[in-house]
Write a protein that holds these residues in place. Structure first.
Motif, PDB file in Angstrom:
ATOM      1  N   VAL A  11       0.828  -1.189   0.000  1.00 15.45           N
ATOM      2  CA  VAL A  11       0.000   0.000   0.000  1.00 15.45           C
ATOM      3  C   VAL A  11       0.865   1.241   0.000  1.00 15.45           C
ATOM      4  O   VAL A  11       1.968   1.206   0.462  1.00 15.45           O
ATOM      5  N   LEU A  12       0.358   2.373  -0.454  1.00 10.87           N
ATOM      6  CA  LEU A  12       1.175   3.571  -0.527  1.00 10.87           C
ATOM      7  C   LEU A  12       0.422   4.823  -0.147  1.00 10.87           C
ATOM      8  O   LEU A  12      -0.760   4.891  -0.261  1.00 10.87           O
ATOM      9  N   THR A  13       1.120   5.875   0.313  1.00 10.63           N
ATOM     10  CA  THR A  13       0.512   7.162   0.572  1.00 10.63           C
ATOM     11  C   THR A  13       1.511   8.260   0.358  1.00 10.63           C
ATOM     12  O   THR A  13       2.674   8.061   0.526  1.00 10.63           O
ATOM     13  N   GLY A  14       1.041   9.472   0.096  1.00 16.28           N
ATOM     14  CA  GLY A  14       2.065  10.384  -0.265  1.00 16.28           C
ATOM     15  C   GLY A  14       1.958  11.789   0.210  1.00 16.28           C
ATOM     16  O   GLY A  14       0.925  12.341   0.388  1.00 16.28           O
ATOM     17  N   ALA A  15       3.114  12.346   0.409  1.00 17.55           N
ATOM     18  CA  ALA A  15       3.232  13.774   0.618  1.00 17.55           C
ATOM     19  C   ALA A  15       4.229  14.252  -0.397  1.00 17.55           C
ATOM     20  O   ALA A  15       4.004  15.224  -1.081  1.00 17.55           O
ATOM     21  N   ALA A  16       5.320  13.551  -0.548  1.00 10.08           N
ATOM     22  CA  ALA A  16       6.311  13.893  -1.556  1.00 10.08           C
ATOM     23  C   ALA A  16       6.692  12.611  -2.257  1.00 10.08           C
ATOM     24  O   ALA A  16       6.579  11.551  -1.700  1.00 10.08           O
ATOM     25  N   ALA A  17       7.159  12.712  -3.485  1.00 11.30           N
ATOM     26  CA  ALA A  17       7.543  11.505  -4.209  1.00 11.30           C
ATOM     27  C   ALA A  17       8.849  11.718  -4.926  1.00 11.30           C
ATOM     28  O   ALA A  17       9.017  12.654  -5.650  1.00 11.30           O
ATOM     29  N   PHE A  18       9.766  10.825  -4.649  1.00  4.98           N
ATOM     30  CA  PHE A  18      11.006  10.813  -5.399  1.00  4.98           C
ATOM     31  C   PHE A  18      11.589   9.427  -5.339  1.00  4.98           C
ATOM     32  O   PHE A  18      11.051   8.552  -4.691  1.00  4.98           O
ATOM     33  N   THR A  19      12.687   9.220  -6.032  1.00  6.04           N
ATOM     34  CA  THR A  19      13.224   7.876  -6.149  1.00  6.04           C
ATOM     35  C   THR A  19      14.354   7.653  -5.173  1.00  6.04           C
ATOM     36  O   THR A  19      15.199   8.489  -5.016  1.00  6.04           O
ATOM     37  N   LEU A  20      14.342   6.515  -4.516  1.00  3.38           N
ATOM     38  CA  LEU A  20      15.415   6.119  -3.622  1.00  3.38           C
ATOM     39  C   LEU A  20      16.094   4.932  -4.267  1.00  3.38           C
ATOM     40  O   LEU A  20      15.433   3.989  -4.624  1.00  3.38           O
ATOM     41  N   ALA A  21      17.402   4.991  -4.395  1.00  3.88           N
ATOM     42  CA  ALA A  21      18.099   3.933  -5.109  1.00  3.88           C
ATOM     43  C   ALA A  21      18.391   2.751  -4.213  1.00  3.88           C
ATOM     44  O   ALA A  21      19.499   2.293  -4.131  1.00  3.88           O
ATOM     45  N   GLU A 299       2.301  -3.154  -6.254  1.00  5.56           N
ATOM     46  CA  GLU A 299       2.796  -2.553  -5.020  1.00  5.56           C
ATOM     47  C   GLU A 299       2.919  -1.035  -5.153  1.00  5.56           C
ATOM     48  O   GLU A 299       2.514  -0.284  -4.259  1.00  5.56           O
ATOM     49  N   MET A 300       3.462  -0.562  -6.257  1.00  2.70           N
ATOM     50  CA  MET A 300       3.602   0.880  -6.457  1.00  2.70           C
ATOM     51  C   MET A 300       2.246   1.572  -6.426  1.00  2.70           C
ATOM     52  O   MET A 300       2.084   2.628  -5.799  1.00  2.70           O
ATOM     53  N   LYS A 301       1.279   0.975  -7.080  1.00  7.46           N
ATOM     54  CA  LYS A 301      -0.053   1.584  -7.127  1.00  7.46           C
ATOM     55  C   LYS A 301      -0.656   1.684  -5.730  1.00  7.46           C
ATOM     56  O   LYS A 301      -1.215   2.722  -5.334  1.00  7.46           O
ATOM     57  N   LEU A 302      -0.532   0.612  -4.958  1.00  6.41           N
ATOM     58  CA  LEU A 302      -1.085   0.590  -3.611  1.00  6.41           C
ATOM     59  C   LEU A 302      -0.426   1.623  -2.705  1.00  6.41           C
ATOM     60  O   LEU A 302      -1.095   2.381  -2.004  1.00  6.41           O
ATOM     61  N   VAL A 303       0.881   1.639  -2.724  1.00  7.57           N
ATOM     62  CA  VAL A 303       1.597   2.539  -1.825  1.00  7.57           C
ATOM     63  C   VAL A 303       1.368   4.000  -2.217  1.00  7.57           C
ATOM     64  O   VAL A 303       1.137   4.858  -1.355  1.00  7.57           O
ATOM     65  N   LYS A 304       1.404   4.294  -3.488  1.00  7.62           N
ATOM     66  CA  LYS A 304       1.160   5.668  -3.935  1.00  7.62           C
ATOM     67  C   LYS A 304      -0.249   6.134  -3.548  1.00  7.62           C
ATOM     68  O   LYS A 304      -0.431   7.282  -3.127  1.00  7.62           O
ATOM     69  N   ALA A 305      -1.209   5.253  -3.682  1.00  7.35           N
ATOM     70  CA  ALA A 305      -2.587   5.616  -3.323  1.00  7.35           C
ATOM     71  C   ALA A 305      -2.693   5.909  -1.829  1.00  7.35           C
ATOM     72  O   ALA A 305      -3.395   6.843  -1.410  1.00  7.35           O
ATOM     73  N   TRP A 306      -1.992   5.143  -1.021  1.00  6.91           N
ATOM     74  CA  TRP A 306      -2.012   5.360   0.427  1.00  6.91           C
ATOM     75  C   TRP A 306      -1.331   6.676   0.792  1.00  6.91           C
ATOM     76  O   TRP A 306      -1.844   7.454   1.599  1.00  6.91           O
ATOM     77  N   VAL A 307      -0.197   6.929   0.200  1.00  4.50           N
ATOM     78  CA  VAL A 307       0.541   8.158   0.484  1.00  4.50           C
ATOM     79  C   VAL A 307      -0.294   9.384   0.114  1.00  4.50           C
ATOM     80  O   VAL A 307      -0.283  10.398   0.808  1.00  4.50           O
ATOM     81  N   ALA A 308      -1.031   9.286  -0.975  1.00  3.39           N
ATOM     82  CA  ALA A 308      -1.825  10.425  -1.448  1.00  3.39           C
ATOM     83  C   ALA A 308      -2.944  10.796  -0.481  1.00  3.39           C
ATOM     84  O   ALA A 308      -3.464  11.911  -0.531  1.00  3.39           O
ATOM     85  N   LYS A 309      -3.320   9.878   0.415  1.00  3.19           N
ATOM     86  CA  LYS A 309      -4.398  10.141   1.360  1.00  3.19           C
ATOM     87  C   LYS A 309      -3.927  10.843   2.633  1.00  3.19           C
ATOM     88  O   LYS A 309      -4.749  11.218   3.471  1.00  3.19           O
ATOM     89  N   ALA A 310      -2.623  11.006   2.810  1.00  5.43           N
ATOM     90  CA  ALA A 310      -2.083  11.512   4.077  1.00  5.43           C
ATOM     91  C   ALA A 310      -2.608  12.901   4.392  1.00  5.43           C
ATOM     92  O   ALA A 310      -2.529  13.814   3.573  1.00  5.43           O
ATOM     93  N   ALA A 311      -3.158  13.068   5.604  1.00  9.54           N
ATOM     94  CA  ALA A 311      -3.719  14.346   6.045  1.00  9.54           C
ATOM     95  C   ALA A 311      -2.834  14.961   7.114  1.00  9.54           C
ATOM     96  O   ALA A 311      -2.446  14.286   8.068  1.00  9.54           O
ATOM     97  N   PRO A 312      -2.506  16.256   6.983  1.00  8.42           N
ATOM     98  CA  PRO A 312      -1.691  16.941   7.991  1.00  8.42           C
ATOM     99  C   PRO A 312      -2.349  16.834   9.372  1.00  8.42           C
ATOM    100  O   PRO A 312      -3.581  16.736   9.461  1.00  8.42           O
ATOM    101  N   PRO A 313      -1.537  16.824  10.430  1.00 11.27           N
ATOM    102  CA  PRO A 313      -0.098  17.115  10.459  1.00 11.27           C
ATOM    103  C   PRO A 313       0.790  15.939  10.061  1.00 11.27           C
ATOM    104  O   PRO A 313       2.009  16.061  10.101  1.00 11.27           O
ATOM    105  N   LEU A 314       0.197  14.814   9.703  1.00 17.51           N
ATOM    106  CA  LEU A 314       0.980  13.685   9.227  1.00 17.51           C
ATOM    107  C   LEU A 314       1.751  14.070   7.962  1.00 17.51           C
ATOM    108  O   LEU A 314       1.219  14.725   7.071  1.00 17.51           O
ATOM    109  N   SER A 315       3.010  13.639   7.895  1.00 13.90           N
ATOM    110  CA  SER A 315       3.833  13.859   6.705  1.00 13.90           C
ATOM    111  C   SER A 315       4.330  12.510   6.203  1.00 13.90           C
ATOM    112  O   SER A 315       4.967  11.764   6.954  1.00 13.90           O
ATOM    113  N   VAL A 316       4.009  12.178   4.954  1.00 12.80           N
ATOM    114  CA  VAL A 316       4.429  10.902   4.377  1.00 12.80           C
ATOM    115  C   VAL A 316       5.184  11.149   3.077  1.00 12.80           C
ATOM    116  O   VAL A 316       4.675  11.817   2.178  1.00 12.80           O
TER     117      VAL A 316
END
Length: 352
Positions: A11-21, A299-316
């Protein structure tokens, strides 16, 4: 190596998105304790079954003593009673010890592995409190924790990074997550009605155990969580449920919707333990780093969807491992990056 979970979990959720190697630790592995079974938690220094926590003050008669606290200081000295440990295995960065924690608040009894950074027993750090990182395994984690395994050398990596000032020297706590290897009895780090209170063991008994035995940083600022696969669920859930206890967490390649069969008939309680819902509620002032493997579209789809739901003050934040798969070998590659992220988001060693 323990069999990988047959349940699909990501699952995924987001505040910022970038690539980690890189990517991190743990779906399934052997019990790294080998023959080093557990000693029981109890008062006193060494017993026939093990030794007291390293650095535990002792009196002339061998009993443990609680050091004086500085009420206005930043350091919490060990409060006692001291646990008794046996050696699980040696690493290039020191021993991993193991004990059995009989949780007074939860009633749960389970193995806990501990690693102390080299700085911990250096005399010049005798009045220094250290940050605590609890690591949750992949797979069922009944009787084992993959972070104690040499496939995931997080202890050695942390020691090397700490020497160069790139990561905090963390006290690492590695508990079991289940009491039965049958996935139909998965406890999901929660207090499922009618089942062992694994959530209380994780959120109450384990932090109490750490504070009883080790010098720690006062408050939540030095307390972090990290886990991969099944362990990612635990790290996300506990951080969101207990923002008063934990400041940051790294769920690696995880899932966020409780799916244990033990929740049947307890839907309200299941939802109360769901990171899928908690991420939207805006109640937790914590920082999370959620990762996904770039080779796993589901997995990417799930996690990104979860990150996108994050509500402040939570930071994901969302990190994607280029070409990463849901494998221990890929999780290993992310260890340096995740330790450095945790270092940026948690307090380091504190001295009075």
């Amino acid at each position: 190596m323990q069999p990988q979970s047959t349940r699909i979990r990501a699952v995924l959720t987001g505040a910022a998105a970038f690539t980690l190697a890189a990517s991190l630790a743990a779906c399934g592995s052997t019990d790294a304790s080998g023959t080093g079974d557990t000693a029981k938690v109890g008062k006193g220094a060494g017993t026939a079954s093990g030794t007291a926590a390293p650095g535990t003050p002792t009196a002339a008669d061998g009993t443990t003593t609680a050091p004086a606290q500085n009420p206005s200081g930043k350091v919490l000295m060990p409060t006692g009673p001291a646990a008794s440990f046996t050696k699980a295995r040696d690493t290039a960065a020191g021993q991993i010890l193991v004990t059995t924690l009989n949780g007074p608040k939860s009633g749960v009894s389970g193995k806990v592995w501990v690693w102390l950074p080299p700085e911990y027993n250096d005399p010049k750090y005798a009045r220094t409190g250290f940050p605590v990182l609890t690591l949750y395994a992949g797979g069922q984690s009944a009787g084992y924790n993959t972070w104690t395994d040499n496939q995931l050398p997080i202890q050695e990596i942390d020691a090397d990074l700490a020497k160069s000032g790139k990561a905090h020297p963390f006290i690492m706590i590695m508990p079991v997550q289940n009491l039965d290897s049958n996935e139909a009895k998965a406890l999901e780090c929660a207090d499922i009605p009618g089942q062992p209170k694994m959530g209380t063991w994780m959120a109450e008994d384990i932090p109490d155990f750490v504070r009883a035995n080790y010098r720690t940083v006062k408050g939540r600022d030095g307390w972090g969580l990290m886990g991969a696969s099944t362990g990612a669920f635990c790290s996300a859930k506990l951080a969101l449920q207990h923002p008063d206890k934990f400041k940051a967490a790294v769920p690696i390649d995880g899932y966020f919707n409780p799916d244990s069969p033990l929740w049947k008939g307890h839907e309200a309680e299941r939802q109360a333990n769901s990171p899928e819902l908690m991420v939207t509620q805006g109640k937790a002032d914590v920082k999370l780093l959620a990762t996904a493997g770039g080779a796993n579209a589901f997995e990417m789809k799930l996690v990104k969807a979860w990150v996108a739901k994050a509500a402040p003050p939570l930071s994901v934040e969302y990190y994607e491992q280029a070409g990463g798969k849901h494998l221990t070998s890929d999780f290993k590659k992310m260890i340096p990056d995740t330790l450095q992220w945790l270092t940026r988001n948690l307090a380091g060693p504190q001295s009075d």
